[in-house]
Design an enzyme around this catalytic site. Structure first.
Site, PDB file in Angstrom:
ATOM      1  N   ASP A 576       0.858  -1.186   0.000  1.00 22.55           N
ATOM      2  CA  ASP A 576       0.000   0.000   0.000  1.00 22.55           C
ATOM      3  C   ASP A 576       0.901   1.246   0.000  1.00 22.55           C
ATOM      4  O   ASP A 576       2.113   1.136   0.184  1.00 22.55           O
ATOM      5  CB  ASP A 576      -0.859  -0.076   1.278  1.00 22.55           C
ATOM      6  N   GLU A 579       2.766   4.976  -3.932  1.00 26.34           N
ATOM      7  CA  GLU A 579       2.782   5.964  -5.043  1.00 26.34           C
ATOM      8  C   GLU A 579       4.106   6.690  -5.161  1.00 26.34           C
ATOM      9  O   GLU A 579       4.456   7.022  -6.305  1.00 26.34           O
ATOM     10  CB  GLU A 579       1.640   6.977  -4.843  1.00 26.34           C
ATOM     11  N   ASP A 652      -9.098   4.206  -1.909  1.00 28.55           N
ATOM     12  CA  ASP A 652     -10.025   4.610  -0.842  1.00 28.55           C
ATOM     13  C   ASP A 652     -11.304   5.245  -1.388  1.00 28.55           C
ATOM     14  O   ASP A 652     -11.461   6.469  -1.373  1.00 28.55           O
ATOM     15  CB  ASP A 652      -9.309   5.566   0.113  1.00 28.55           C
TER      16      ASP A 652
HETATM   17  C1  NOJ Z   1      -4.567   3.345   2.652  1.00 28.05           C
HETATM   18  C2  NOJ Z   1      -5.228   2.202   1.946  1.00 28.05           C
HETATM   19  O1  NOJ Z   1      -5.771   2.633   0.732  1.00 28.05           O
HETATM   20  C3  NOJ Z   1      -6.254   1.578   2.844  1.00 28.05           C
HETATM   21  O2  NOJ Z   1      -6.870   0.515   2.177  1.00 28.05           O
HETATM   22  C4  NOJ Z   1      -5.596   1.122   4.128  1.00 28.05           C
HETATM   23  O3  NOJ Z   1      -6.573   0.603   4.989  1.00 28.05           O
HETATM   24  C5  NOJ Z   1      -4.892   2.292   4.806  1.00 28.05           C
HETATM   25  N1  NOJ Z   1      -3.964   2.890   3.896  1.00 28.05           N
HETATM   26  C6  NOJ Z   1      -4.158   1.879   6.070  1.00 28.05           C
HETATM   27  O4  NOJ Z   1      -3.161   0.993   5.782  1.00 28.05           O
END
Ligand code: NOJ
Length: 870
Positions: A576, A579, A652
Site C-alpha cells: 500500500d 505511489e 479509498d
Molecule cells: C490506505 C489504503 O488505501 C487503505 O486501504 C488502508 O486501509 C490504509 N492505507 C491503512 O493501511
C-alpha cells in the site's frame, strides 16, 4: 500533511472535546455552554467539510503546472521540426528532426522563477514575466533522433530522444523493466522503404511495411507519422497531424538561470530546466476513446477541451494518494497506464501507448477544439478523435497498435508489457479485510463467524496495526503474539492470510530494515544527496530506492521465511502507499527533485515507483517458495506491466451509491489496459453504508475479478452477519455466487494469462459493432458468456438492461430468456442484481457450498449450458 492523517487527528480532537467538555454543560453555566456550542458547531463544520470533500487545493491543476499550461497554450501547427537524413539502420528507420529554420530558438513560456502563476495576478503582468523568462532561457533547438521499428502483429514503435553525440547534460530516463524481454525478439528487420508524395508536399514521404494490410508513413515536412491501411489508404492513428509536437531539451545551468518551481510550501529545484514533451495523437474512425487509468470517471472518456466541454482539466496521470477522491473527475489517482484505446463502428479498434513514467496530462479534444486552425490537411471523410499528450520529462518511446479488433489491441499491448500473472485459485475467491482486525482473538472471532453463518471466504487481511509500531515485517507482540499459530489455524480450514507491507521504512535506529538500508545506502536521496526523510504512518520515514535491481533483490529477500519472522507459506502480501504517499511531501508524495540510483530524478520515474515495489515483492514471494508457489500481491500504485505481478484495487472509495457505480468503469478501464486482476473495496472504504448499499455492493463485487470487503478504522464494523438475518442471507448468497462461478473465473484468469483479454469486459469488446454498447458502463461482461447489470440506486424496483447481439440471454436465477439487441425493463428484487448467460455458451460451476475454495478442490463440476434456440 496528508489528509488521511489529518482526519485521524481531527477524529481524535472531536473525541477529546466530547469527553472533556460535555460534563461541564449545565444551565448555570450558559456562557460556557454557548462557547461550547460554537466550538462544537465549528468542529462539526470542519469535520463535515473534511470528511465530505476532496482536498482539491493540495493538488496542482494544469494551470499550476508550467509544462501543462505551456503545452496547452500552443497553437496548432506551431511545430517547426522536419525530418531529414532518413535511413535504414539496424533494421530500423531513422531520421533527424531539425528545425525548418535552423536558427530557431526555444521559447519557454513560464513566469519568473518558474513559479506557479498567481491567479490574482493580472494577465498582462503574468505575460510580461513569462516573456522575461522566455528571453532568459531561450536556447537553440538541437536535432533530435527519431527511430521507427516494426514488430510482429501490427506494432509500431516510435522513439524520439536527444542526440547523444551532441552531449546533452545527461541521458534522459527510459523506463527499464517494463518491456517484456521476448518482445524485442519479435522485431521485423526493415530492409527498405518506398517514397510517395502526399498532398502536394514539397518533399516525398517515406513508407514502410507494418503488417499485412497496414503501412507506416513518415512525412518529412510537415513532420507527421501515421499508420494507414494499405487498401484505400485510410488512416488509423497519427502523430503530430496538428503540429503540436514540442520537445524541451535538457540544459546545463548557467549563472543567473533559475528554474525553480514552487507549489504551496514546496520548491522544486529543476536542475536541468524545463524538459517536457508534448504532441498530438489522432485516432481515425473513432467513436470513443478509452483507457489511461486511473481516474474515477466514465469508461468512454469525455472530451476535456473544446466548445462547451465540461472537464476543463486534462486527464492527469500522476500516482497520488488522494484522500476521499470524488467520482467523475479527470484527476489522477494512485496508478497510471499511458495506454489509450480507440474504438469505432467503422474504424475498428486501435491503441497508443507512451512508455513514460513522468507526470503526464492528456487532453481529449472535442470537436471544434482547434477552431479550424490546424493546417495539415486531414481526411474529412474519416471521423476522428484528437488528443494531446504532455509529459514533464523522459523520452518518447511510444507504441502504435493497429488492432483491428478490441482483443487484438489488448494482445498487442500485453505483447509489449507482459501477460497478467496467473493467480492461485484462493486469490480469485472472497477476501475479508478491515483496518484493522485488532488482535488474534478478533481474527479467530471473525473467522469463526464466517463458519457459523455458512459464508465462504478464503483470505483474512491484516492492516498496518498488526505491526510493531508500523515497522513492516514485524508483529505487535501484545496483539499478535503467535502469528504462525494464527496462520496455521486459518490454513487448517484451507484459508490464507495477507499482511500489509508499505514502502516507507521507519527511521528508527533499532529497526533492522532501517539499519541495513542506511548502512548500504539503499534509500532514495533528497536533492542535496542525503537520505530522503518524509512523513508517513510511522512518522519520520525513508524510502528504499527500489528502481535499483540490487535494492529490489534485497527487498525481495526480506520475504523469505527466515527474514520475515512469523510468516508461513499461507501468508501473502499487500503493498500500500507505494505511489509513494508522503504526508508532508508536495501533493502528498515525494519531491520531484529527489534522486534515485544513476542520478535519475524522481520526476522521471514517479509513476513507476510503486510498480517496482510490486515487482520486488512478487519476486520475493516467488523466491520464498523456490519458484513453485504463485505469489499473491495486491498493490495500490500501478504502472504498465503491473499485471505481471498481481492484483490492484481502486483505493479509498466511499460508501456511496455513486462510488458503487463508478467502480464499474474504473475496473473495466483497468482491464482494458492489462490490469485484469482488479476490484474496488466492497462496501466503500470511507463511511458507513446503509445495509441496502452494502448488499448491492456485495452483489456487484462478486463479479469483480478481485473481490474484497474493506473499510476504514473509523467506520462501524460491517462483516456480513452484522445487519440482521435477511441482509446476512443476501450477502451470503452474493458471496456464494462467486464461489459457484469460481471455475469460470479461474478459466478466465487463465485466458487473461495467455491472451491479455480481461475477465471483466466492456460490452463493446464482445459486441464491437453494436453502437448501443459503446458507452454503456453500467453493465459489463464477465468473459464472453455472462452479462451483469449493477443496481446503483436505492430501493430500485426496475432496471433497464440492454442485452446486445443477436442471441438470446438467460437470467441466471430464473432461467427466463430475453432477446438480444434490445433494452428490457426488468423487475428488480433484493435477491440479486440482473445477470444473464448468453445463449450458446457453457459456464463451468461448482455448486456445493464450502468454507473456502480450497475445500472445493474435489467437488464435481456443473456445466451450465443454454442453447441458442429460444
Ligand atoms: C490506505 C489504503 O488505501 C487503505 O486501504 C488502508 O486501509 C490504509 N492505507 C491503512 O493501511
Amino acid at each position: 500533511m496528508a489528509s488521511a492523517y489529518q482526519n485521524v487527528g481531527l477524529y481524535m480532537a472531536i473525541v477529546v472535546v466530547a469527553q472533556h467538555e460535555f460534563p461541564s454543560l449545565s444551565p448555570k453555566n450558559e456562557t460556557q455552554n454557548s462557547k461550547f456550542s460554537v466550538l462544537f458547531l465549528s468542529l462539526l463544520l470542519i469535520l463535515f467539510s473534511t470528511v465530505s470533500s476532496w482536498k482539491k487545493d493540495e493538488f496542482r491543476n494544469c494551470n499550476q503546472t508550467p509544462f501543462c499550461k505551456r503545452a496547452r497554450s500552443r497553437k496548432p501547427n506551431s511545430c517547426s521540426l522536419i525530418a531529414v537524413d532518413v535511413a535504414i539502420s539496424d533494421g530500423d528507420l531513422t531520421a533527424k528532426l531539425v528545425s525548418r529554420t535552423p536558427t530557431e530558438v526555444y521559447s519557454v513560456v513560464e513566469n519568473e522563477n518558474g513559479k506557479t502563476p498567481d491567479p490574482d495576478q493580472n494577465q498582462e503582468e503574468q505575460d510580461n514575466q513569462e516573456q522575461k523568462q522566455d528571453d532568459q532561457s531561450a536556447a537553440p533547438i538541437k536535432p533530435l533522433i527519431l527511430t521507427l521499428s516494426v514488430y510482429q502483429d501490427g506494432i509500431l514503435r516510435l522513439k524520439i530522444d536527444e542526440d547523444p553525440s551532441l552531449n546533452p547534460p545527461k541521458k534522459r530516463f527510459e523506463v527499464p523493466d517494463v518491456i517484456e524481454p521476448h518482445f524485442l525478439d519479435k522485431k521485423l528487420w526493415l530492409q527498405r522503404f518506398s517514397e510517395e508524395v502526399i498532398d502536394g508536399d514539397s518533399e516525398s514521404s517515406i513508407i514502410i511495411y507494418l503488417a499485412d494490410g497496414y503501412e507506416v508513413v513518415l512525412r518529412r515536412d510537415p513532420l507527421e507519422v501515421f499508420v494507414r491501411k494499405k487498401n484505400g489508404g485510410k488512416r488509423v492513428i497519427s502523430l503530430n497531424s496538428h503540429g503540436l509536437f514540442d520537445f524541451e531539451q535538457l540544459r546545463s545551468k548557467k549563472d543567473g538561470d533559475n528554474w525553480e518551481e514552487s507549489f504551496r510550501s514546496h520548491t522544486d529545484s529543476r536542475p536541468y530546466g524545463p524538459q517536457s514533451i508534448s504532441f498530438d495523437i489522432s485516432f481515425y474512425g473513432a467513436d470513443n476513446v478509452y483507457g489511461i487509468p486511473e481516474h474515477a470517471t466514465s469508461l468512454a472518456l469525455k472530451p476535456t477541451r473544446g466548445p462547451g466541454i465540461e472537464f476543463s482539466e486534462p486527464y492527469r496521470l500522476f500516482n497520488l494518494d488522494v484522500f476521499e477522491y470524488i467520482h467523475d473527475s479527470p484527476f489522477g489517482l494512485y496508478g497510471s497506464i499511458p495506454l489509450m484505446i480507440s474504438h469505432g463502428k467503422r474504424g475498428g479498434t486501435s491503441g497508443f501507448f507512451w512508455l513514460n513514467a513522468a507526470e503526464m496530462q492528456i487532453d481529449v479534444l472535442g470537436d471544434g477544439w482547434d477552431s479550424g486552425e490546424s493546417k495539415i490537411s486531414l481526411p474529412l471523410d474519416q471521423r476522428r478523435i484528437d488528443t494531446l499528450w504532455m509529459s514533464e520529462a523522459g523520452v518518447i518511446d511510444a507504441f502504435f497498435f493497429a488492432g483491428p479488433g478490441p482483443k487484438d489491441v489488448i494482445r498487442q499491448y500485453v505483447m509489449v508489457t507482459g501477460m497478467p500473472a496467473m493467480p492461485q485459485l484462493f486469490a480469485a475467491a472472497y477476501h475479508q479485510c478491515r483496518w484493522n482486525y485488532r488482535d488474534e482473538e478478533d481474527v479467530e472471532h471473525v473467522d469463526s463467524k464466517f463458519d457459523e453463518y455458512d459464508i465462504p471466504y478464503d483470505v483474512l487481511w491484516l492492516d498496518i496495526e498488526h505491526t510493531d509500531g508500523k515497522k513492516y515485517f514485524t508483529w505487535d507482540g501484545v496483539l499478535f503474539p503467535h502469528p504462525e499459530e494464527m496462520q496455521q489455524k486459518l490454513a487448517a480450514k484451507g484459508r490464507h492470510m495477507v499482511t500489509i507491507v508499505d514502502p516507507h521504512i521507519k527511521r528508527d535506529g533499532s529497526y533492522f530494515m532501517h539499519k541495513e538500508a542506511t548502512e548500504k545506502g539503499y534509500y532514495v536521496k533528497d536533492a542535496t544527496g542525503n537520505d530522503y526523510d518524509g512523513w508517513c504512518w510511522p512518522g519520520s520515514s525513508s524510502y528504499p530506492d527500489i528502481l535499483s535491481p540490487e535494492i529490489r533483490a534485497w527487498w525481495a529477500d526480506k520475504f523469505s521465511y527466515k527474514n520475515y519472522v512469523g510468516s508461513t507459506p499461507s501468508l501473502y502480501i499487500w503493498n500500500d502507499m507505494n505511489e509513494p504517499s508522503v504526508f508532508n511531501g508536495p501533493e502528498v508524495t515525494m519531491p520531484r527533485d529527489a534522486l534515485h540510483v544513476g542520478g535519475v530524478e524522481h520526476r522521471e520515474l514517479h509513476n513507476a515507483y510503486g510498480y517496482y515495489f510490486h515487482m520486488g515483492t512478487a519476486d520475493g514471494l516467488l523466491k520464498r517458495g523456490d519458484g513453485k508457489d504463485r505469489p499473491f500481491v495486491l498493490s495500490r500504485a500501478f504502472f504498465s506491466g503491473s499485471q505481471r505481478y498481481g492484483a490492484v484495487w481502486t483505493g479509498d472509495n466511499t460508501a456511496e451509491w455513486e462510488h458503487l457505480r463508478i467502480s464499474v468503469p474504473m475496473v473495466l478501464t483497468m482491464g482494458l489496459t492489462g490490469l485484469t486482476f482488479a476490484g474496488a473495496d466492497v462496501g466503500g472504504y470511507f463511511g458507513n453504508p446503509e445495509p441496502e448499499l452494502l448488499v448491492r455492493w456485495y452483489q456487484l463485487g462478486a463479479y469483480y475479478p478481485f473481490f474484497r470487503g474493506h473499510a476504514h478504522h473509523d467506520t462501524t464494523r460491517r462483516e456480513p452477519w452484522l445487519f440482521g438475518e435477511r441482509n446476512r442471507e443476501l450477502m451470503r448468497d452474493a458471496i456464494r455466487t462467486r464461489y459457484v462461478l469460481l471455475p469460470y473465473f479461474y478459466t478466465l484468469f487463465r485466458e487473461a494469462n495467455t491472451t491479455g483479454v480481461p475477465i471483466m469486459r466492456p460490452l463493446w469488446m464482445e459486441f464491437p459493432a453494436d453502437e448501443a454498447a459503446f458507452s454503456n458502463d453500467e453493465a459489463f461482461m464477465v468473459g464472453n458468456s455472462l452479462l451483469v447489470q449493477g443496481i446503483y440506486t436505492e430501493r430500485a424496483k426496475h432496471a433497464s438492461v440492454y442485452l446486445p447481439g443477436g442471441e438470446s440471454w438467460y437470467d441466471l436465477r430464473s432461467g427466463t430468456s430475453y432477446k438480444g439487441g434490445a433494452t428490457h425493463k426488468l423487475e428488480v428484487s433484493e435477491e440479486g442484481i440482473p445477470a444473464f448467460q448468453r445463449a450458446g455458451t457453457i459456464i463451468p460451476r461448482k455448486d456445493r457450498y464450502r468454507r473456502s475454495s480450497t475445500q472445493m478442490a474435489n467437488d464435481p463440476y456443473t456445466l451450465a449450458f443454454f442453447s441458442s434456440e429460444l
